[in-house]
Write an enzyme that holds these catalytic residues in place. Sequence first.
Site, PDB file in Angstrom:
ATOM      1  CB  ILE A  54      -0.901   0.058   1.245  1.00 49.05           C
ATOM      2  CG1 ILE A  54      -1.701  -1.226   1.452  1.00 49.05           C
ATOM      3  CG2 ILE A  54      -1.800   1.291   1.219  1.00 49.05           C
ATOM      4  CD1 ILE A  54      -2.742  -1.500   0.419  1.00 49.05           C
ATOM      5  CB  CYS A  55       0.988   4.248   0.268  1.00 48.24           C
ATOM      6  SG  CYS A  55       1.511   5.970   0.221  1.00 48.24           S
ATOM      7  CB  THR A  56       5.930   4.701   0.319  1.00 47.99           C
ATOM      8  OG1 THR A  56       5.527   4.895   1.676  1.00 47.99           O
ATOM      9  CG2 THR A  56       5.708   5.968  -0.504  1.00 47.99           C
ATOM     10  CB  THR A  68       4.342   3.088  -5.343  1.00 47.86           C
ATOM     11  OG1 THR A  68       4.584   3.398  -3.960  1.00 47.86           O
ATOM     12  CG2 THR A  68       5.182   3.980  -6.226  1.00 47.86           C
ATOM     13  N   GLY A 110      -1.805   2.534  -5.000  1.00 46.51           N
ATOM     14  CA  GLY A 110      -1.173   3.840  -5.158  1.00 46.51           C
ATOM     15  C   GLY A 110      -1.051   4.599  -3.855  1.00 46.51           C
TER      16      GLY A 110
END
Length: 191
Positions: A101-103, A121, A151
Site C-alpha cells: 500500500i502506498c510507499t 505506488t 497507489g
Amino acid sequence: MFDGVEEQDWVAPVEVLSLAGRASGGALTTTMVTTGRPATVTCSYGTRVEVARGWSPHEADVLVVPGGGYADQAGPGVRRLIADQQFLRRLAAADVLHVGICTGVMVLSAAGLTRGRNATTHTAARADLAAQGATVVNARVVDDGDLVTGGGITSGLDVALWLAERFLGARVTQRVETILEYERRGTVWRA
C-alpha cells in the site's frame, strides 16, 4: 506495522478485511504484526498501537505492507525497513500474496519483488519504483497475480476491497462497501 507507518495505510485494510471476515462468517481473519517482536508502534501522526505479534511468514497467506515516512531519509518509516537486509530476505522468500500500500510498495521493491512486474505506488515514489525495474501502471490498484499494489494513501481502501472480492466474492464485498458507505474508485488493473 512499524514505527512511522502511515495511519490510513494500515487502518483502512484492517477495517475492510475485518468487516469482510465478519460478513463471511469468519472465512478471513486479520492480524496486525510487526516485522520482529511484539511492540508498541508509533505511527506517522503519533498514534500509538500495541501490536501483539511479530510476523511469521508461515502463518499467513497474504501480507499487506503499508507505507509511511518515505520522504524522510533519516526518520522512522519504510526507509528503515528498506535498510533491514534480514527483513528483506525474509520478505522475498515468503510464500504469500505480497500486497503493498502506498510507499509500502517500495519495501517490496527493495526485496526484489516488483522487478519486471506491473505495479503502482504513491505518485511521489513512482519514478523510484520504475528505476528499480517495475513497470509502473498509473492505476489505483494493480493486481499482477501474486503481487498486488496500491497507489497513494487512501488506496488501501480499494486494495482491501479488491482482496475481499478476489477471495470472498462480490456479494460479501458489496456488503462491506455498504457498511462502510464507501464505493471503490477506479478499475483494478489486472495482468
